[in-house]
Design a protein around this motif. Sequence first.
Motif, PDB file in Angstrom:
ATOM      1  N   HIS A  54       1.562  -1.593  -5.835  1.00  0.00           N
ATOM      2  CA  HIS A  54       1.427  -0.359  -5.059  1.00  0.00           C
ATOM      3  C   HIS A  54       2.511  -0.306  -3.993  1.00  0.00           C
ATOM      4  CE1 HIS A  54      -0.322   2.993  -2.906  1.00  0.00           C
ATOM      5  NE2 HIS A  54      -0.274   2.286  -1.774  1.00  0.00           N
ATOM      6  N   LYS A  55       3.229   0.821  -3.971  1.00  0.00           N
ATOM      7  CA  LYS A  55       4.249   1.025  -2.957  1.00  0.00           C
ATOM      8  C   LYS A  55       3.619   1.737  -1.749  1.00  0.00           C
ATOM      9  CE  LYS A  55       8.772   3.132  -2.252  1.00  0.00           C
ATOM     10  NZ  LYS A  55       9.828   3.967  -2.846  1.00  0.00           N
ATOM     11  N   VAL A  56       3.691   1.102  -0.580  1.00  0.00           N
ATOM     12  CA  VAL A  56       3.065   1.619   0.635  1.00  0.00           C
ATOM     13  C   VAL A  56       3.744   2.920   1.061  1.00  0.00           C
ATOM     14  CG1 VAL A  56       2.525   1.171   3.074  1.00  0.00           C
ATOM     15  CG2 VAL A  56       2.429  -0.698   1.390  1.00  0.00           C
ATOM     16  N   LYS A  57       2.914   3.925   1.306  1.00  0.00           N
ATOM     17  CA  LYS A  57       3.419   5.218   1.750  1.00  0.00           C
ATOM     18  C   LYS A  57       3.252   5.358   3.263  1.00  0.00           C
ATOM     19  CE  LYS A  57       2.131   7.352  -2.647  1.00  0.00           C
ATOM     20  NZ  LYS A  57       1.253   8.359  -3.305  1.00  0.00           N
ATOM     21  N   LYS A  58       3.992   6.280   3.817  1.00  0.00           N
ATOM     22  CA  LYS A  58       3.914   6.527   5.268  1.00  0.00           C
ATOM     23  C   LYS A  58       2.496   6.971   5.661  1.00  0.00           C
ATOM     24  CE  LYS A  58       6.245   9.032   8.976  1.00  0.00           C
ATOM     25  NZ  LYS A  58       7.299  10.023   9.343  1.00  0.00           N
ATOM     26  N   GLY A  59       1.927   6.336   6.699  1.00  0.00           N
ATOM     27  CA  GLY A  59       0.594   6.676   7.160  1.00  0.00           C
ATOM     28  C   GLY A  59      -0.497   5.809   6.569  1.00  0.00           C
ATOM     29  N   GLU A  60      -0.170   5.002   5.512  1.00  0.00           N
ATOM     30  CA  GLU A  60      -1.180   4.132   4.909  1.00  0.00           C
ATOM     31  C   GLU A  60      -1.343   2.855   5.720  1.00  0.00           C
ATOM     32  OE1 GLU A  60       0.151   3.614   0.818  1.00  0.00           O
ATOM     33  OE2 GLU A  60      -1.480   4.908   0.152  1.00  0.00           O
ATOM     34  N   SER A  61      -2.558   2.342   5.703  1.00  0.00           N
ATOM     35  CA  SER A  61      -2.838   1.056   6.341  1.00  0.00           C
ATOM     36  C   SER A  61      -3.439   0.136   5.308  1.00  0.00           C
ATOM     37  CB  SER A  61      -3.829   1.246   7.505  1.00  0.00           C
ATOM     38  OG  SER A  61      -5.091   1.662   6.992  1.00  0.00           O
ATOM     39  N   LEU A  62      -3.547  -1.151   5.678  1.00  0.00           N
ATOM     40  CA  LEU A  62      -4.121  -2.120   4.745  1.00  0.00           C
ATOM     41  C   LEU A  62      -5.566  -1.762   4.433  1.00  0.00           C
ATOM     42  CD1 LEU A  62      -2.683  -4.557   3.452  1.00  0.00           C
ATOM     43  CD2 LEU A  62      -3.960  -6.019   5.024  1.00  0.00           C
ATOM     44  N   HIS A  63      -6.273  -1.215   5.438  1.00  0.00           N
ATOM     45  CA  HIS A  63      -7.668  -0.828   5.240  1.00  0.00           C
ATOM     46  C   HIS A  63      -7.786   0.320   4.248  1.00  0.00           C
ATOM     47  CE1 HIS A  63      -9.260  -3.451   8.339  1.00  0.00           C
ATOM     48  NE2 HIS A  63      -8.295  -3.048   9.169  1.00  0.00           N
ATOM     49  N   SER A  64      -6.921   1.343   4.415  1.00  0.00           N
ATOM     50  CA  SER A  64      -7.012   2.505   3.505  1.00  0.00           C
ATOM     51  C   SER A  64      -6.650   2.122   2.071  1.00  0.00           C
ATOM     52  CB  SER A  64      -6.096   3.628   4.008  1.00  0.00           C
ATOM     53  OG  SER A  64      -4.733   3.251   3.958  1.00  0.00           O
ATOM     54  N   ILE A  65      -5.686   1.210   1.950  1.00  0.00           N
ATOM     55  CA  ILE A  65      -5.290   0.772   0.605  1.00  0.00           C
ATOM     56  C   ILE A  65      -6.412  -0.037  -0.037  1.00  0.00           C
ATOM     57  CG2 ILE A  65      -3.653  -0.678  -0.687  1.00  0.00           C
ATOM     58  CD1 ILE A  65      -1.543   0.103   1.433  1.00  0.00           C
ATOM     59  N   ALA A  66      -7.094  -0.867   0.766  1.00  0.00           N
ATOM     60  CA  ALA A  66      -8.214  -1.663   0.263  1.00  0.00           C
ATOM     61  C   ALA A  66      -9.325  -0.752  -0.249  1.00  0.00           C
ATOM     62  CB  ALA A  66      -8.732  -2.595   1.349  1.00  0.00           C
ATOM     63  N   ARG A  67      -9.613   0.327   0.542  1.00  0.00           N
ATOM     64  CA  ARG A  67     -10.644   1.275   0.104  1.00  0.00           C
ATOM     65  C   ARG A  67     -10.217   1.977  -1.187  1.00  0.00           C
ATOM     66  NH1 ARG A  67     -10.778   2.558   5.640  1.00  0.00           N
ATOM     67  NH2 ARG A  67      -9.594   4.492   5.245  1.00  0.00           N
ATOM     68  N   LYS A  68      -8.938   2.320  -1.257  1.00  0.00           N
ATOM     69  CA  LYS A  68      -8.435   3.046  -2.428  1.00  0.00           C
ATOM     70  C   LYS A  68      -8.599   2.224  -3.699  1.00  0.00           C
ATOM     71  CE  LYS A  68      -4.238   5.306  -4.168  1.00  0.00           C
ATOM     72  NZ  LYS A  68      -2.839   5.703  -3.854  1.00  0.00           N
ATOM     73  N   PHE A  69      -8.374   0.923  -3.619  1.00  0.00           N
ATOM     74  CA  PHE A  69      -8.439   0.082  -4.813  1.00  0.00           C
ATOM     75  C   PHE A  69      -9.706  -0.770  -4.886  1.00  0.00           C
ATOM     76  CE2 PHE A  69      -4.416   1.042  -6.655  1.00  0.00           C
ATOM     77  CZ  PHE A  69      -3.560   1.367  -5.607  1.00  0.00           C
ATOM     78  N   ASP A  70     -10.693  -0.394  -4.032  1.00  0.00           N
ATOM     79  CA  ASP A  70     -12.003  -1.046  -4.078  1.00  0.00           C
ATOM     80  C   ASP A  70     -11.897  -2.562  -3.950  1.00  0.00           C
ATOM     81  OD1 ASP A  70     -14.780  -1.222  -6.425  1.00  0.00           O
ATOM     82  OD2 ASP A  70     -14.764  -1.139  -4.213  1.00  0.00           O
ATOM     83  N   CYS A  71     -11.187  -3.001  -2.928  1.00  0.00           N
ATOM     84  CA  CYS A  71     -11.069  -4.435  -2.679  1.00  0.00           C
ATOM     85  C   CYS A  71     -11.154  -4.680  -1.173  1.00  0.00           C
ATOM     86  CB  CYS A  71      -9.754  -4.990  -3.242  1.00  0.00           C
ATOM     87  SG  CYS A  71      -8.279  -4.229  -2.549  1.00  0.00           S
TER      88      CYS A  71
END
Length: 418
Positions: free
Chosen positions: A374-391
């Motif tokens: 996953h390529k991190v986009k502007k405004g994303e955080s580790l928490h939001s990415i974790a929620r997005k991928f259910d981890c």
Amino acid sequence: MIRYRKIILLSLITLSSYITQAVKDSSDLAVDLDRINRIEMLSRNLFEKLHPTSSLKSGDESKIDFDNNKLPLSEEDFILNSHLLESGVPMQYNEKVEHLINYFATSWQSKLKEMLVVSNYYFPIYEEIFDKYDIPLEIKYLSVIESALNPHAVSVSGAAGLWQFMYATGKLFDLKVNNYVDERRNVEKSTLAACKYLKSMYNIYGDWYLVIASYNCGPGNVNKAIARSGGKKTFWEIYDYLPRETQNYVPAFIAMTYIMNFYEIYGITPSVESNNKPRLVKVECNSDYSFDAICSVLEINPDELKSFNPELKRTSLPSAPNTFSLKLPYEKALLFWQLEDSIDRISERLREWKPPVKEERYVSKSKSGKHKIHKVKKGESLHSIARKFDCKTWQLRAWNGLKSNKIHPGQRLIIKNS
């Protein structure tokens, strides 16, 4: 006496007016038109491929026509002229040979004129190798029948090169075929392989006609024909038991040998060529040299360089333990030796250069398929990415070796399958 007869014959041809007619074909004199037509197709634009800087005028501009598409040729003329060749291969005359001489000199005349030019490049190479193996020089005309002197020729069955070697046969005679090179197209190596094959067949049959027949249909078919004929040991005695193509192959060889030696008697002239035909010279290239670097430094077109080296399947040099023999026009070869250090430096820079990584707009899968990137986009955080991928965030840190939750746009994160 022979000289005067030639002059008289030339005068008759020049002063006469000829009418072109179709070649008459009959079952007993059938030409293998499939092979001949293939040769005609392969020879189209052949000279331009070999010598891109040269040009030939259309052979039809000076085409000589003959009454009923027949040369003024008698058996006596054939025997007298052939005697001048002092050929190591017998030159026998019959209706089949006569029929093919007429075909090559009339319907195939424009291609014959091209062969007379292109042969000036290939035949000296052949003859030097033939001399080492004690092969009759007239055998060189076999490659005209086989490929129309086109190293790029490929048959329907997969035979390739000037001497039309099949893949398996080429391997037997040490012709390398891989993703980078096809040595069946290499002039010297394929001719050397042909010599080895022909010499081995002569050691078996002791008759050049049978050797030529075996080159066309294989020794197995020749042996079968010998057996079916009751043990006869000459070509004409086993003729009826050979494959049809082979029945015409030996007469075609005799006919081609005759007409390529005595075309002038009948007023036929070679195609007109310019004086820009390059003289090719071998240079030894480090296999690490870049093909692009060579072309850039020597100011030569990649396709042109490839045409001088028909064994190359790609615009790149094959990997080799030491060096690769590359053919270049004489002037370019001199330039190569002067600027080889520049070619080496540019090649090294090209090897070290890595193309920029193309940005990915979406999540991509790894080659193994076991995780995603996953390529991190502007405004994303580790928490939001974790929620997005259910981890969990700690899992993202562990998977990516992160010491904190700090990430930045453009960063690539491994997302393992749960």
